[in-house]
Design an enzyme around this catalytic site. Structure first.
Site, mmCIF file in Angstrom:
data_model
loop_
_atom_site.group_PDB
_atom_site.id
_atom_site.type_symbol
_atom_site.label_atom_id
_atom_site.label_comp_id
_atom_site.label_asym_id
_atom_site.label_seq_id
_atom_site.Cartn_x
_atom_site.Cartn_y
_atom_site.Cartn_z
ATOM 1 N N HIS A 87 0.673 -1.421 -0.022
ATOM 2 C CA HIS A 87 0.099 -0.093 0.028
ATOM 3 C C HIS A 87 0.789 1.353 0.135
ATOM 4 O O HIS A 87 1.049 1.911 0.941
ATOM 5 C CB HIS A 87 -0.646 0.187 1.250
ATOM 6 C CG HIS A 87 -2.073 0.706 1.503
ATOM 7 N ND1 HIS A 87 -1.857 2.194 1.478
ATOM 8 C CD2 HIS A 87 -3.287 0.648 1.686
ATOM 9 C CE1 HIS A 87 -2.973 2.781 1.571
ATOM 10 N NE2 HIS A 87 -3.743 1.845 1.663
ATOM 11 N N GLU A 97 -1.020 1.161 -5.196
ATOM 12 C CA GLU A 97 -0.769 -0.263 -4.574
ATOM 13 C C GLU A 97 -0.990 -1.056 -5.315
ATOM 14 O O GLU A 97 -1.577 -1.414 -6.239
ATOM 15 C CB GLU A 97 -1.888 -0.335 -3.466
ATOM 16 C CG GLU A 97 -2.201 1.061 -2.625
ATOM 17 C CD GLU A 97 -3.658 1.097 -1.771
ATOM 18 O OE1 GLU A 97 -3.811 -0.298 -1.411
ATOM 19 O OE2 GLU A 97 -4.078 2.140 -1.578
HETATM 20 C C1 BG6 Z 1 -7.086 2.056 0.614
HETATM 21 C C2 BG6 Z 1 -8.476 1.871 0.359
HETATM 22 O O1 BG6 Z 1 -6.437 1.065 0.025
HETATM 23 O O2 BG6 Z 1 -6.588 2.299 1.945
HETATM 24 C C3 BG6 Z 1 -9.202 2.971 0.897
HETATM 25 O O3 BG6 Z 1 -8.745 1.732 -1.021
HETATM 26 C C4 BG6 Z 1 -8.866 3.352 2.320
HETATM 27 O O4 BG6 Z 1 -10.719 2.781 1.124
HETATM 28 C C5 BG6 Z 1 -7.545 3.317 2.399
HETATM 29 O O5 BG6 Z 1 -9.501 4.307 2.903
HETATM 30 C C6 BG6 Z 1 -6.935 3.438 3.866
HETATM 31 O O6 BG6 Z 1 -6.980 2.610 4.765
HETATM 32 P P1 BG6 Z 1 -6.856 2.492 6.397
HETATM 33 O O7 BG6 Z 1 -7.319 1.502 6.911
HETATM 34 O O8 BG6 Z 1 -5.367 2.666 6.445
HETATM 35 O O9 BG6 Z 1 -7.707 3.951 6.970
#
Ligand code: BG6
Length: 285
Positions: free
Chosen positions: A158, A258
């Site tokens: 990510h 990602e």
């Molecule tokens: C992304 C998702 O990969 O991660 C989003 O597509 C999400 O929907 C984002 O808001 C962040 O997620 P988190 O759990 O780290 O707040």
């Protein structure tokens, strides 16, 4: 590589990380989540965005860098009480090997199934993560099925890319690709390059070439392996304001691109087999 310094460090409350400094680059990787949260080539600006409001605290994922979403991406399919993006990003990894070659340093991390992980994901596994710190950044997340039943994973590297300004950038490499718009649940097709002027949360499918983020002063190229899906995400103003560990203007200087196995790109791993998700990131001026 001539010069390599690896130092174990910690923040005041004991949050541990490893700092790597070699001829090519400098990087920081937390043991929690094997979370790379800084990578800076010697001749370039930092590649990864990290929120100024991010806590470096046990049990909380760092907001920025490269969280590992594993063994599921997004919400859990059947149990909404389980953590979004799985448990790997807040689990303690072991750094079990450091290798040197002419191009840089590779740190190898490992997470194995335990009685606690079996409660959330009822399969025996070994998760190996190799992070290569060199002129390019290379990440490989390898899932071994060490049990006797097949299992399915969805996952993502990510990556939060640091930008000069979200208004300055566009993203190439996904033209014509189908994507699931996670905001409307509609399936659409990408028309031309991606520009961001509102909340964007998309899972692209059939990804088969490098994705390029073109910023004012540099281009960032992300090449994935073992993956046919990619997520492009920017929370924009309203979501940014409600999110944890985010400053109100955070969305202006970040974009997540990602490398994934998300939704229909889930992978089934047979007993005794493994699957590797890869990302190779390089920047040019
Ligand atoms: C992304 C998702 O990969 O991660 C989003 O597509 C999400 O929907 C984002 O808001 C962040 O997620 P988190 O759990 O780290 O707040």
């Amino acid at each position: 590589m001539g010069h390599l310094v690896i130092t174990r460090k910690q923040y005041a409350d004991g949050f541990e990380y490893i700092e790597v400094c070699n001829d090519a680059a400098r990087a920081k990787i937390a043991l929690q989540g094997a979370h790379l949260f800084h990578y800076e080539r010697r001749d370039a600006l930092p590649l990864l965005w990290v929120s100024g409001a991010s806590a470096f605290k046990e049990g909380e994922a760092i907001r920025g860098g490269v969280p590992l979403c594993w063994p599921w991406f997004g919400r859990h399919m059947s149990d909404p009480s389980l953590p979004q993006h799985g448990f790997a990003r807040t689990a303690m990894f072991e750094c079990f090997d450091v290798r040197e070659d002419a191009n840089g340093s590779t740190l190898c991390f490992r997470l194995c199934s335990t009685p606690q992980t079996l409660q959330q994901f009822p399969y025996a596994f070994e998760l190996h993560y190799r992070v290569h710190i060199g002129v390019t950044l290379r990440m490989e997340l390898q899932t071994y099925n060490t049990g006797d039943a097949p299992f399915e994973v969805t996952q993502a590297l990510h990556t939060y890319i640091a930008l000069s300004d979200i208004g300055n950038i566009h993203v190439n490499g996904l033209e014509g690709k189908p994507y699931l718009d996670a905001l409307t649940q509609e399936l659409r097709f990408q028309n031309g390059a991606i520009r961001i002027d509102q909340e964007v949360d998309r899972i692209y499918y059939e990804v088969d070439e490098a994705i390029e983020v073109v910023d004012a002063a540099r281009r960032i190229c992300i090449e994935s392996g073992g993956s046919a899906s990619a997520v492009v995400w920017n929370p924009w103003i309203a979501k940014c304001a409600r999110m944890s560990a985010m400053e109100p203007e955070g969305y202006k200087t970040m974009l997540c691109v990602e490398s994934a196995n998300a939704c229909d790109d889930a992978r089934v791993i047979a007993p005794g087999h493994s699957h590797t998700l890869r990302a190779l990131i390089c920047t040019t001026h």
